[in-house]
Design a protein around this motif. Structure first.
Motif, short mmCIF file in Angstrom:
data_model
loop_
_atom_site.label_atom_id
_atom_site.label_comp_id
_atom_site.label_asym_id
_atom_site.label_seq_id
_atom_site.Cartn_x
_atom_site.Cartn_y
_atom_site.Cartn_z
N ALA A 255 3.99 4.21 20.12
CA ALA A 255 2.96 3.34 19.40
C ALA A 255 3.61 2.90 18.03
CB ALA A 255 1.85 3.91 19.20
N ALA A 256 3.08 1.86 17.54
CA ALA A 256 3.31 1.36 15.94
C ALA A 256 1.92 1.28 15.64
CB ALA A 256 4.08 -0.06 16.01
N ILE A 257 1.64 1.73 14.46
CA ILE A 257 0.56 2.16 13.57
C ILE A 257 0.81 1.09 12.22
CG2 ILE A 257 -1.27 3.41 12.62
CD1 ILE A 257 -0.73 4.01 15.55
N LEU A 258 -0.32 0.13 12.10
CA LEU A 258 -0.06 -0.90 10.77
C LEU A 258 -1.40 -0.64 10.00
CD1 LEU A 258 1.25 -2.29 13.41
CD2 LEU A 258 1.86 -3.81 11.70
N GLY A 259 -1.02 -0.21 8.78
CA GLY A 259 -2.18 -0.35 7.55
C GLY A 259 -1.46 -1.05 6.36
N GLY A 260 -2.17 -1.00 5.33
CA GLY A 260 -1.85 -1.71 4.35
C GLY A 260 -2.91 -2.79 3.91
N LEU A 296 -7.18 5.29 8.71
CA LEU A 296 -7.52 5.88 7.35
C LEU A 296 -7.53 4.90 6.29
CD1 LEU A 296 -5.70 9.20 7.64
CD2 LEU A 296 -8.06 8.83 7.97
N GLY A 297 -7.33 3.63 6.37
CA GLY A 297 -7.41 2.51 5.31
C GLY A 297 -6.71 2.91 4.21
N THR A 298 -7.48 2.66 2.96
CA THR A 298 -6.77 2.97 1.70
C THR A 298 -6.68 4.62 1.39
OG1 THR A 298 -9.02 2.93 0.68
CG2 THR A 298 -7.59 0.71 0.67
#
Length: 328
Positions: A255-260, A296-298
């Motif tokens: 998996a690739a998890i993207l946040g920011g 988890l967001g910010t």
């Protein structure tokens, strides 16, 4: 270790410096932040860090703090305790751990300061309590002012010898691309970061309705059907797909998890990313990678800094500052 003890966590980036108090369950109980004076002298940047620490010390929860975790924009050197953030020019091999250990509240409490890269911290957070939980092999990306990433391998966060493993934002995805402040050229960060998306769109004729030239404004135009804005997000998604596929070829990702902040654009970025990934992830063992938004967001940066501080000290690794044994 007291079950009710807290971790003081800091998340140092090119836009803001955040601080928080995190409990042993990964819950962010209190948060503060100040702007990062990214173009200022080294001492002024440290002053912002100390201001965040002062705000945390003023909170009643500080009495339960037994260690400090720091996630910083990188590169970092977790062995030397130094940082060299690409977006903070005055900090090059800057002795951040030593400077933080000298803060009166940290020094008096003899608190251990644990340093990690901001993307590794985000990875630790998502693997602990977010979207990467349960995966044995995953890549976690932060797409914001820059692009950072971290790896989970064999069920553990893999930071590497100096804390920089998975530094995906500074792999080359365009051989003839623009020079990057890191010293290379054509880096993923120069194509897919929020800064790069806005700069490319502006350079190709996009104009916002007001004065806002941020990636968020480009996203608003893209939702309205602006072809240049849509192309900017397609270009970013394609570059991210190439980086993810290259990583999957090396380490076989699940998996690739993207946040920011750029991920607030949602499917404007994720849809072209998934589409281009089908082209770049062509080998049988790279197909089927799950692309998921971070959970988890910010909060991820601070929760992750706490997660890094809570890890056992590896055998042979010195404590950069002594761990306080008694919590008042």
């Amino acid at each position: 270790m007291r079950s009710d003890a807290l971790v003081a966590a800091l998340d140092i980036g090119g836009t803001k410096i955040a601080g928080g108090l995190v409990d042993r369950a990964g819950t962010l109980l209190h948060e503060v932040q100040v702007p990062t004076p990214a173009k200022a002298e080294a001492a002024q940047v440290l002053g912002a860090v100390r201001a965040v620490l002062d705000l945390l010390v003023a909170h009643e929860g500080w009495r339960a703090v037994d260690r400090v975790g720091v996630g910083s924009a990188g590169p970092v050197d977790t062995v030397a305790g130094t940082v060299s953030p690409v977006n903070i020019p005055a900090w090059r091999d800057y002795p951040l751990v030593a400077r933080m250990a000298a803060h009166p509240a940290v020094a008096v409490g003899r608190l251990r300061v644990v340093l990690g890269g901001d993307a590794v911290a985000m990875t630790a957070a998502e693997h602990w309590a977010g979207a990467a939980r349960g995966f044995s092999h995953a890549l976690c990306l932060v797409v914001s002012t820059g692009v950072g990433a971290g790896l989970v391998l064999h069920g553990e966060v893999h930071a590497g010898a100096t804390g920089n493993a998975g530094h995906l934002g500074h792999i080359t995805v365009d051989l003839d691309g623009d020079p990057c402040p890191c010293g290379s050229r054509g880096c993923l960060e120069r194509v897919a970061s929020g800064t790069a998306i806005a700069a490319w769109a502006s350079g190709h004729g996009w104009r916002p309705e007001g004065d806002d030239t941020s990636a968020a404004a480009v996203a608003a135009s893209a939702r309205a059907g602006d072809p240049v804005a849509l192309a900017a997000f397609d270009r970013a998604g394609r570059a991210l797909a190439a980086g993810i596929a290259a990583t999957a070829t090396l380490v076989e990702l699940e998996a690739a998890i993207l946040g920011g902040g750029v991920l607030r654009a949602g499917e404007l970025l994720l849809d072209p990313l998934r589409r281009h990934l089908r082209t770049y992830a062509a080998l049988p063992f790279t197909r089927g990678i799950q692309i998921l938004p971070a959970a988890l967001g910010t909060r991820a940066g601070l929760v992750g800094a706490a997660a890094l501080a809570l890890r056992p000290i590896p055998a042979g690794e010195p404590e950069l500052t002594p761990l306080r044994r008694d919590v008042p």
